[in-house]
Motif scaffolding. Sequence first.
Motif, PDB file in Angstrom:
ATOM      1  N   LEU A  82      73.767 -37.322  20.486  1.00  0.00           N
ATOM      2  CA  LEU A  82      72.905 -37.522  19.325  1.00  0.00           C
ATOM      3  C   LEU A  82      71.652 -36.658  19.432  1.00  0.00           C
ATOM      4  N   LEU A  83      71.051 -36.606  20.611  1.00  0.00           N
ATOM      5  CA  LEU A  83      69.846 -35.783  20.780  1.00  0.00           C
ATOM      6  C   LEU A  83      70.142 -34.314  20.460  1.00  0.00           C
ATOM      7  N   LYS A  84      71.273 -33.819  20.890  1.00  0.00           N
ATOM      8  CA  LYS A  84      71.627 -32.424  20.608  1.00  0.00           C
ATOM      9  C   LYS A  84      71.888 -32.198  19.122  1.00  0.00           C
ATOM     10  N   ALA A  85      72.452 -33.203  18.445  1.00  0.00           N
ATOM     11  CA  ALA A  85      72.644 -33.107  16.996  1.00  0.00           C
ATOM     12  C   ALA A  85      71.298 -33.100  16.276  1.00  0.00           C
ATOM     13  N   LEU A  86      70.368 -33.911  16.780  1.00  0.00           N
ATOM     14  CA  LEU A  86      69.027 -33.953  16.188  1.00  0.00           C
ATOM     15  C   LEU A  86      68.289 -32.638  16.398  1.00  0.00           C
ATOM     16  N   GLN A  87      68.567 -31.982  17.519  1.00  0.00           N
ATOM     17  CA  GLN A  87      67.973 -30.662  17.757  1.00  0.00           C
ATOM     18  C   GLN A  87      68.417 -29.673  16.675  1.00  0.00           C
ATOM     19  N   ILE A  88      69.693 -29.731  16.300  1.00  0.00           N
ATOM     20  CA  ILE A  88      70.206 -28.853  15.251  1.00  0.00           C
ATOM     21  C   ILE A  88      69.460 -29.105  13.944  1.00  0.00           C
ATOM     22  N   ASN A 106      66.489 -30.427  13.556  1.00  0.00           N
ATOM     23  CA  ASN A 106      65.093 -30.027  13.702  1.00  0.00           C
ATOM     24  C   ASN A 106      64.934 -28.519  13.533  1.00  0.00           C
ATOM     25  N   LYS A 107      65.872 -27.768  14.106  1.00  0.00           N
ATOM     26  CA  LYS A 107      65.812 -26.305  13.990  1.00  0.00           C
ATOM     27  C   LYS A 107      66.020 -25.847  12.548  1.00  0.00           C
ATOM     28  N   LYS A 108      66.724 -26.652  11.757  1.00  0.00           N
ATOM     29  CA  LYS A 108      66.922 -26.340  10.342  1.00  0.00           C
ATOM     30  C   LYS A 108      65.714 -26.727   9.498  1.00  0.00           C
ATOM     31  N   GLY A 109      64.726 -27.383  10.122  1.00  0.00           N
ATOM     32  CA  GLY A 109      63.539 -27.807   9.391  1.00  0.00           C
ATOM     33  C   GLY A 109      63.733 -29.080   8.595  1.00  0.00           C
ATOM     34  N   GLU A 169      62.881 -30.842  26.581  1.00  0.00           N
ATOM     35  CA  GLU A 169      63.806 -29.713  26.643  1.00  0.00           C
ATOM     36  C   GLU A 169      64.300 -29.319  25.253  1.00  0.00           C
ATOM     37  N   LEU A 170      64.591 -30.343  24.422  1.00  0.00           N
ATOM     38  CA  LEU A 170      65.149 -30.088  23.095  1.00  0.00           C
ATOM     39  C   LEU A 170      64.073 -30.004  22.010  1.00  0.00           C
ATOM     40  N   GLN A 171      62.814 -30.103  22.427  1.00  0.00           N
ATOM     41  CA  GLN A 171      61.669 -30.010  21.504  1.00  0.00           C
ATOM     42  C   GLN A 171      61.742 -31.059  20.386  1.00  0.00           C
ATOM     43  N   LEU A 172      61.927 -32.312  20.833  1.00  0.00           N
ATOM     44  CA  LEU A 172      62.053 -33.424  19.887  1.00  0.00           C
ATOM     45  C   LEU A 172      60.981 -34.498  20.084  1.00  0.00           C
ATOM     46  N   VAL A 173      59.935 -34.182  20.840  1.00  0.00           N
ATOM     47  CA  VAL A 173      58.947 -35.224  21.188  1.00  0.00           C
ATOM     48  C   VAL A 173      58.215 -35.782  19.975  1.00  0.00           C
ATOM     49  N   ASN A 174      58.171 -35.030  18.881  1.00  0.00           N
ATOM     50  CA  ASN A 174      57.468 -35.506  17.686  1.00  0.00           C
ATOM     51  C   ASN A 174      58.393 -36.204  16.687  1.00  0.00           C
ATOM     52  N   LEU A 219      78.541 -34.280  13.799  1.00  0.00           N
ATOM     53  CA  LEU A 219      77.547 -35.354  13.744  1.00  0.00           C
ATOM     54  C   LEU A 219      76.299 -34.885  13.002  1.00  0.00           C
ATOM     55  N   ALA A 220      75.808 -33.699  13.344  1.00  0.00           N
ATOM     56  CA  ALA A 220      74.612 -33.162  12.688  1.00  0.00           C
ATOM     57  C   ALA A 220      74.851 -32.971  11.190  1.00  0.00           C
ATOM     58  N   ASN A 221      76.031 -32.491  10.830  1.00  0.00           N
ATOM     59  CA  ASN A 221      76.336 -32.265   9.411  1.00  0.00           C
ATOM     60  C   ASN A 221      76.330 -33.565   8.614  1.00  0.00           C
ATOM     61  N   LYS A 222      76.936 -34.619   9.178  1.00  0.00           N
ATOM     62  CA  LYS A 222      76.994 -35.898   8.453  1.00  0.00           C
ATOM     63  C   LYS A 222      75.601 -36.515   8.339  1.00  0.00           C
ATOM     64  N   LEU A 223      74.800 -36.382   9.392  1.00  0.00           N
ATOM     65  CA  LEU A 223      73.425 -36.897   9.326  1.00  0.00           C
ATOM     66  C   LEU A 223      72.617 -36.130   8.288  1.00  0.00           C
ATOM     67  N   GLU A 224      72.809 -34.829   8.248  1.00  0.00           N
ATOM     68  CA  GLU A 224      72.091 -34.005   7.268  1.00  0.00           C
ATOM     69  C   GLU A 224      72.430 -34.442   5.842  1.00  0.00           C
ATOM     70  N   ILE A 225      73.712 -34.702   5.588  1.00  0.00           N
ATOM     71  CA  ILE A 225      74.128 -35.153   4.252  1.00  0.00           C
ATOM     72  C   ILE A 225      73.390 -36.427   3.862  1.00  0.00           C
ATOM     73  N   LEU A 226      73.353 -37.405   4.779  1.00  0.00           N
ATOM     74  CA  LEU A 226      72.717 -38.690   4.468  1.00  0.00           C
ATOM     75  C   LEU A 226      71.197 -38.564   4.361  1.00  0.00           C
ATOM     76  N   ILE A 227      70.604 -37.748   5.212  1.00  0.00           N
ATOM     77  CA  ILE A 227      69.153 -37.563   5.166  1.00  0.00           C
ATOM     78  C   ILE A 227      68.731 -36.969   3.825  1.00  0.00           C
ATOM     79  N   ASN A 228      69.516 -36.052   3.309  1.00  0.00           N
ATOM     80  CA  ASN A 228      69.149 -35.333   2.084  1.00  0.00           C
ATOM     81  C   ASN A 228      69.585 -36.023   0.799  1.00  0.00           C
TER      82      ASN A 228
END
Length: 364
Positions: A201-207, A209-212, A237-242, A319-328
């Motif tokens: 999940l953390l790695k999916a969230l990194q994706i 985050n990088k997409k803004g 490491e994944l720059q997700l602290v915020n 995982l990142a793609n499905k989360l992106e769909i729901l977030i948007n």
Amino acid sequence: MAKKILFLLHLPPPVHGSSMVGQFIKDSAIINNSFKTNFIDLGTSKTIDEIGKNPLGKILRYLSIVFQTFKQLLVNKPDLIYLAMTAKGFGFYKDAVIVLLVKCFQLPIVLHFHNKGVHTRQEKRFDNFLYQKVFKNTKVILLSKHLYFDIKRYVDEDDVYYCPNGIPPINQDLVTKRLKNETPKLLFLSNLIASKGVIILLKALQILNKKGIDFTCNFVGGEGDVTKEIFAEKLKELQLVNQVFYLGKKYNSDKTVIFNISDIFVLPTFYHNECFPLVLLEASQFGLPMVTTFEGAIPEIVTDGVNGFLVEQQNIVDLANKLEILINDFPLRNRLGIAAKEKYEESYTLKIFEKNMFNILNSI
């Protein structure tokens, strides 16, 4: 005259899915009012920390369980034995002794599985021998038809009953109306165990985050093989602290608050023993759309595209793609969340579980 049932099941502490269901059965008015019931706690560990430790104490507790069972069989002569069975490993060997003891008294027995793994051990000569003895002339309760494959070699489906788990209702006054958070909030609620999908999940969230993509994600649960130190390092490491926060364990009203402020529930599990996660029922109860995986009976709880999304295990991009769909897409989140709550109310309330369990026991 009411039939006598001896229940051998797990009771809290420690708190886990099987022990919670055991407590639901022990407290059930319909079961206790319909049958003469006696209960024996199968637990040999009284805390999560004690699991794998204190072997002498566990041996003594186990011997006490065997003695109590023998006494009940000899003195009270129950009409039916209910046993919450462990599917494999040392737990299976312990439970098999009790099953064989019951069979010596030629009493009917029903085995209720909250886990799986029989099929992973059936090629072992000794395990195969025990499985044949344990399952012979035995009824079985499974959580879902998705789990029948696990015992297919030993049990005819005519001898199998299906009883999905249920959870108690929450006070609806405590459930806030689903509002659109300006920044969508994701929730992971389970112990910090790698196989529950924490790092995935953390790695999916990194994706994301990088997409803004704007989001936050709360992780709630006890530490496991991923400690809070490892988790914190991973965030750096994944720059997700915020964007990502570990909140530790939450119970009762604190857990209710977390569910209420969340928009999406995520459980990207690939845990080999995953069967029927109660936390998905909790998320459904709060009307949260879910993103989870094809494992165990999860596809019975979550229908892809209806009340959530199912993704391939350990597939970070999916995982990142499905989360992106729901977030948007707030209307989609809302629609899937409503469907999740409706499915909970139709299939997974504690009242429905108790009724199903009573009907099964009465039928046997």
